[in-house]
Design a protein around this motif. Structure first.
Motif, PDB file in Angstrom:
ATOM      1  N   SER A  14      29.506  -8.791 -21.289  1.00  0.00           N
ATOM      2  CA  SER A  14      30.482  -8.110 -20.449  1.00  0.00           C
ATOM      3  C   SER A  14      31.279  -7.079 -21.226  1.00  0.00           C
ATOM      4  CB  SER A  14      31.443  -9.125 -19.816  1.00  0.00           C
ATOM      5  OG  SER A  14      32.275  -9.714 -20.796  1.00  0.00           O
ATOM      6  N   LEU A  15      31.939  -6.208 -20.470  1.00  0.00           N
ATOM      7  CA  LEU A  15      32.885  -5.248 -21.012  1.00  0.00           C
ATOM      8  C   LEU A  15      34.087  -5.229 -20.089  1.00  0.00           C
ATOM      9  CD1 LEU A  15      33.807  -3.033 -22.927  1.00  0.00           C
ATOM     10  CD2 LEU A  15      32.418  -1.397 -21.644  1.00  0.00           C
ATOM     11  N   TRP A  16      35.293  -5.470 -20.639  1.00  0.00           N
ATOM     12  CA  TRP A  16      36.454  -5.599 -19.768  1.00  0.00           C
ATOM     13  C   TRP A  16      37.740  -5.203 -20.482  1.00  0.00           C
ATOM     14  CZ3 TRP A  16      40.034  -9.885 -20.507  1.00  0.00           C
ATOM     15  CH2 TRP A  16      39.648 -10.791 -21.511  1.00  0.00           C
ATOM     16  N   ASP A  17      38.743  -4.840 -19.657  1.00  0.00           N
ATOM     17  CA  ASP A  17      40.106  -4.668 -20.141  1.00  0.00           C
ATOM     18  C   ASP A  17      40.969  -5.774 -19.549  1.00  0.00           C
ATOM     19  OD1 ASP A  17      40.134  -3.700 -17.544  1.00  0.00           O
ATOM     20  OD2 ASP A  17      41.049  -1.776 -18.037  1.00  0.00           O
ATOM     21  N   ASP A  18      42.154  -5.942 -20.090  1.00  0.00           N
ATOM     22  CA  ASP A  18      42.941  -7.147 -19.841  1.00  0.00           C
ATOM     23  C   ASP A  18      44.213  -6.813 -19.059  1.00  0.00           C
ATOM     24  OD1 ASP A  18      44.345  -9.511 -19.963  1.00  0.00           O
ATOM     25  OD2 ASP A  18      44.326  -9.673 -22.144  1.00  0.00           O
ATOM     26  N   HIS A  19      44.230  -7.204 -17.784  1.00  0.00           N
ATOM     27  CA  HIS A  19      45.384  -6.935 -16.931  1.00  0.00           C
ATOM     28  C   HIS A  19      46.479  -7.987 -17.079  1.00  0.00           C
ATOM     29  CE1 HIS A  19      43.875  -3.545 -14.376  1.00  0.00           C
ATOM     30  NE2 HIS A  19      42.733  -3.969 -14.888  1.00  0.00           N
ATOM     31  N   SER A  20      46.269  -8.966 -17.934  1.00  0.00           N
ATOM     32  CA  SER A  20      47.283 -10.009 -18.141  1.00  0.00           C
ATOM     33  C   SER A  20      48.164  -9.706 -19.350  1.00  0.00           C
ATOM     34  CB  SER A  20      46.618 -11.376 -18.315  1.00  0.00           C
ATOM     35  OG  SER A  20      45.928 -11.748 -17.139  1.00  0.00           O
ATOM     36  N   VAL A  21      47.533  -9.549 -20.529  1.00  0.00           N
ATOM     37  CA  VAL A  21      48.326  -9.333 -21.755  1.00  0.00           C
ATOM     38  C   VAL A  21      47.733  -8.217 -22.622  1.00  0.00           C
ATOM     39  CG1 VAL A  21      49.307 -11.651 -21.808  1.00  0.00           C
ATOM     40  CG2 VAL A  21      47.136 -11.224 -22.950  1.00  0.00           C
TER      41      VAL A  21
END
Length: 447
Positions: free
Chosen positions: A382-389
């Protein structure tokens, strides 16, 4: 004019507006050193990324469900269908031989897509299952185009081989359409869990126009082989006390800060991040393991008797770059033995030194992980950015309010202001990660 739907009813089915053609991806199965055989595999996109509709009318639009088509979980699943995927055009996913490239921001004909998650298939309707104990898993990765705030991840989770179709008759889409995801964070953003729509108590996320959270979470044991960008990397086992995909809600999910360790999964895991473990010169651009160039990553699952039947006692890491085998960095933190594998002793000492809750030990440690690995796990890329921290837990100082000099909070050299998804998506839209040359076999056979 939209093509007609496949004749399915009373179930989460599939639609044919876009043909579902799985990209091919070869990998190599080894039986011994130098004894490898090419396997013709395929990849499939996770169901969460897919267009979900009934006869062209959206069941899910933006980050909300249709109130008419999806008033409750069963009605929604009976009404709605998962469509096929245009892998390169909509999702920025391409393959060539043994190479898989995941693009970050893709501007398609109908929408803009952010990141992706795919699984390795054995055939068109079943995930490839890997039994990791007393084996090693190897791949090559190019992280040079991943800035702070992004995560090009390779990991294993305890999903069902068929995506859940045998256990849940309402799910007719299965692995062919990427259903059945779960992990140790008990994700609540999954649109369908066990084939039923996660519409109860659904709340759109305030900082993500494509995602929301429902009442249910999809939890299972997870082995993070590689979470990384060009600035930092970690590998981390997580244990859950229940086997396979377990649909949780409430306290079993461990959702709140006050109940994080009361759920069925160890969300923190036992991570080995070289920067966090005191060697800031080991991984990164121009460092010992140079992230500006492709690197081969070897992860070994060692048992006490060097047999598949043995107890899992160590997880070892090696790198191969520039024709050289590079052993994992050694720990350089007071109170932690100066070794370089993940062991129960390492986990216990690290948790104590950093003042962390040792939920890994409470959930059973490496022995419990080894027992669950015997059933076989699914490979996720996967490839993702983090909307939590903002991915600070991977590549920066986290928690950001920790006392200066506190052990374990420095995880990478990215600024604490980095990784904001809106910034990363606008400033690094062309980011990508390339995985290649996946290999699997006995210890010391694949490199």
């Amino acid at each position: 004019m939209l093509a007609s739907l496949l004749p399915l009813s009373n179930s989460l089915g599939t639609a044919s507006n876009q043909a579902e053609t799985h990209p091919k991806l070869t990998w190599t199965q080894y039986t011994g050193k130098g004894a490898g055989q090419t396997v013709n595999g395929e990849i499939v996109l996770d169901s969460n990324w897919r267009w979900t509709h009934k006869d062209g009318t959206n069941c899910y639009d933006g980050n909300t469900w249709s109130s008419s088509l999806c008033p409750d979980p069963t009605t929604c699943s009976n009404n709605c269908n998962l469509d096929g995927a245009d892998y390169p055009g909509t999702y920025g996913i391409t393959t060539s031989g043994n190479q898989l490239k995941l693009g970050f921001v893709t501007h398609g004909s109908y929408s803009t897509n952010i990141g992706s998650r795919v699984y390795l298939l054995r055939d068109s309707k079943n995930y490839q299952m890997f039994k990791l104990k007393n084996k090693e898993f190897t791949f090559t990765v190019d992280d040079s185009k991943l800035p702070c705030g992004l995560n090009g991840a390779v990991y294993f989770v305890a999903m069902d081989e068929d995506g859940g179709t045998a256990k849940h008759s309402i799910n007719k889409a299965g692995a062919q359409y990427g259903t059945g995801y779960c992990d140790a964070q008990c994700p609540h953003d999954m649109k369908f869990i066990n084939g039923e729509a996660n519409v109860l108590d659904w709340k759109p996320q305030s900082n993500d126009e494509n995602s929301g959270n429902g009442r249910w979470g999809a939890r299972c044991t997870e082995m993070d082989i590689w979470e990384a960008n060009s600035r930092a990397t970690a590998y981390t086992p997580h244990i859950c006390t229940k086997t396979g995909l377990y649909r949780c809600e409430g306290t079993e999910c461990g959702d709140s800060d006050t109940n994080r360790y009361g759920g069925v999964c160890d969300k923190d895991g036992c991570d080995f991040n070289s920067y966090r473990m005191g060697d800031k010169s080991f991984f990164g651009q121009g460092k010992t393991v140079d992230s500006s160039k492709p690197v081969t990553v070897v992860t070994q699952f060692i048992t006490d008797n060097n047999q598949d039947s043995g107890k899992l006692t160590e997880i070892r890491r090696k790198y191969v770059q520039g024709g050289k085998v590079i052993d994992n960095s050694k720990v350089n933190i007071a109170g932690i033995t100066a070794g370089n594998p993940i062991t129960d002793t390492f986990c216990d000492e690290a948790k104590k030194a950093f003042g962390d809750n040792n939920d890994f030990e409470k959930k059973g440690g490496l022995s419990a992980l080894g027992t669950q690995l015997e059933a076989g796990f699914v490979l996720v890329l996967s490839l993702w950015d983090d909307h939590s921290v903002n991915m600070l837990w991977l590549d920066s100082t986290y928690p950001t309010n920790a006392s200066p000099g506190a052990l374990g909070v420095e995880r990478g050299d990215c600024a604490i202001t980095s990784g904001v998804p809106a910034d990363v998506e606008s400033q690094s839209a062309d980011a990508s990660v390339t995985f290649s040359d996946i290999k699997f076999g006995p210890i010391d056979s694949t490199y």
